[in-house]
Design an enzyme around this catalytic site. Structure first.
Site, PDB file in Angstrom:
ATOM      1  N   ASP A 105       0.833  -1.191   0.000  1.00  0.00           N
ATOM      2  CA  ASP A 105       0.000   0.000   0.000  1.00  0.00           C
ATOM      3  C   ASP A 105       0.878   1.255   0.000  1.00  0.00           C
ATOM      4  O   ASP A 105       2.086   1.190   0.222  1.00  0.00           O
ATOM      5  CB  ASP A 105      -1.069  -0.044   1.098  1.00  0.00           C
ATOM      6  CG  ASP A 105      -0.493  -0.044   2.477  1.00  0.00           C
ATOM      7  OD1 ASP A 105       0.267   0.883   2.789  1.00  0.00           O
ATOM      8  OD2 ASP A 105      -0.810  -0.960   3.257  1.00  0.00           O
TER       9      ASP A 105
HETATM   10  N1  URA Z   1       0.072  -5.334   4.972  1.00  0.00           N
HETATM   11  C1  URA Z   1      -0.294  -4.050   4.937  1.00  0.00           C
HETATM   12  O1  URA Z   1      -1.015  -3.574   5.805  1.00  0.00           O
HETATM   13  N2  URA Z   1       0.137  -3.297   3.905  1.00  0.00           N
HETATM   14  C2  URA Z   1       0.919  -3.766   2.929  1.00  0.00           C
HETATM   15  O2  URA Z   1       1.281  -3.026   2.019  1.00  0.00           O
HETATM   16  C3  URA Z   1       1.296  -5.108   2.982  1.00  0.00           C
HETATM   17  C4  URA Z   1       0.873  -5.886   4.015  1.00  0.00           C
END
Ligand code: URA
Length: 238
Positions: A105
């Site tokens: 993310d």
């Molecule tokens: N978990 C998350 O919260 N974000 C990511 O990008 C990957 C795993």
């Protein structure tokens, strides 16, 4: 072997339609021979375009150190830059184009794999593979001690979901209850952030530090940098 016009389009130089002009301009060679027809079949490994060999003729497989603030989307969202702006522009013009294998993310940094080899992307994103991913977290408040047993139990279910998460191991820093590692064998939407928020410890910082046996630290990358990696690291693994 690929037709000259298909080769230029496959490797991201120009569209098939534009290829005729590239060929007329004498930009494509096989050794000392200048190619004059778009339909001639060529071995990409032996072709020179503007005097240079075609890069990554067998497909791209690379690791990127994704910085915070970049999205993994192909199209910019709400003005945020995308990881594709960190890669050679020709990678996005290839057909098929380079894509990330899974996503991180926007606020998460760390190790991201990239490829334009469809079978590899498919094999490595398959939920059946259960490749281990390791995340280093920093939370805004201490993670409660009972979180370790809860996450590893296989009985923890995220809000809004029906199936429990696969067992995940949480390794808390003995000297700092707001810092540690979490190892997952699946990749649900914002999984680490949602798991830690569920036990009352929202994430402040999150970095993916390993995928399978590939450690981000072993690659000596700075945020925003990429390097080719050997796909056998993953295809040979169980
Ligand atoms: N978990 C998350 O919260 N974000 C990511 O990008 C990957 C795993």
């Amino acid at each position: 072997m690929l037709r000259a016009d298909a080769l230029l389009s496959r490797f991201g130089y120009c569209s098939r339609r534009e290829a005729a002009a590239w060929i007329r301009a004498g930009r494509i060679r096989l050794g000392h021979e200048t190619i004059t027809s778009p339909s001639v079949k060529l071995d990409p490994a032996r072709v020179l375009v503007d005097g240079e060999p075609v890069p990554f003729v067998n497909g791209i497989f690379a690791a990127l150190y994704k910085p915070v603030g970049y999205t993994c989307s192909h199209t910019p969202e709400n003005g945020a830059p995308t990881i594709y702006e960190l890669l050679p522009p020709q990678w996005s013009a290839r057909n098929p184009a380079v894509q990330s294998i899974g996503r991180l993310d926007k606020e998460t940094s760390g190790l991201l794999l990239l490829s334009d080899v469809g079978e590899l992307v498919h094999a490595l994103t398959s939920p059946r593979r259960h490749i281990q991913k390791v995340y280093e977290y920093r939370t805004v408040s201490p993670v409660p001690p009972e979180a370790t047993a809860l996450f590893v139990s296989g009985r923890f279910t995220l809000r809004g979901e029906k199936t429990p998460c696969l067992p995940a191991s949480l390794e808390q820093d003995a000297a700092d209850p707001c810092h540690g590692l979490i190892r997952l064998h699946e990749g649900r939407y914002h999984q680490v952030r949602r798991m830690l928020a569920a036990v009352g410890s929202p994430v402040a910082e999150l970095t993916r530090i390993a995928i399978g046996s590939l450690q981000l630290a072993s690659l000596s990358l700075l945020p925003g940098e990429w390097t080719p990696v050997n796909p056998q690291l993953f295809t040979d693994a169980p």
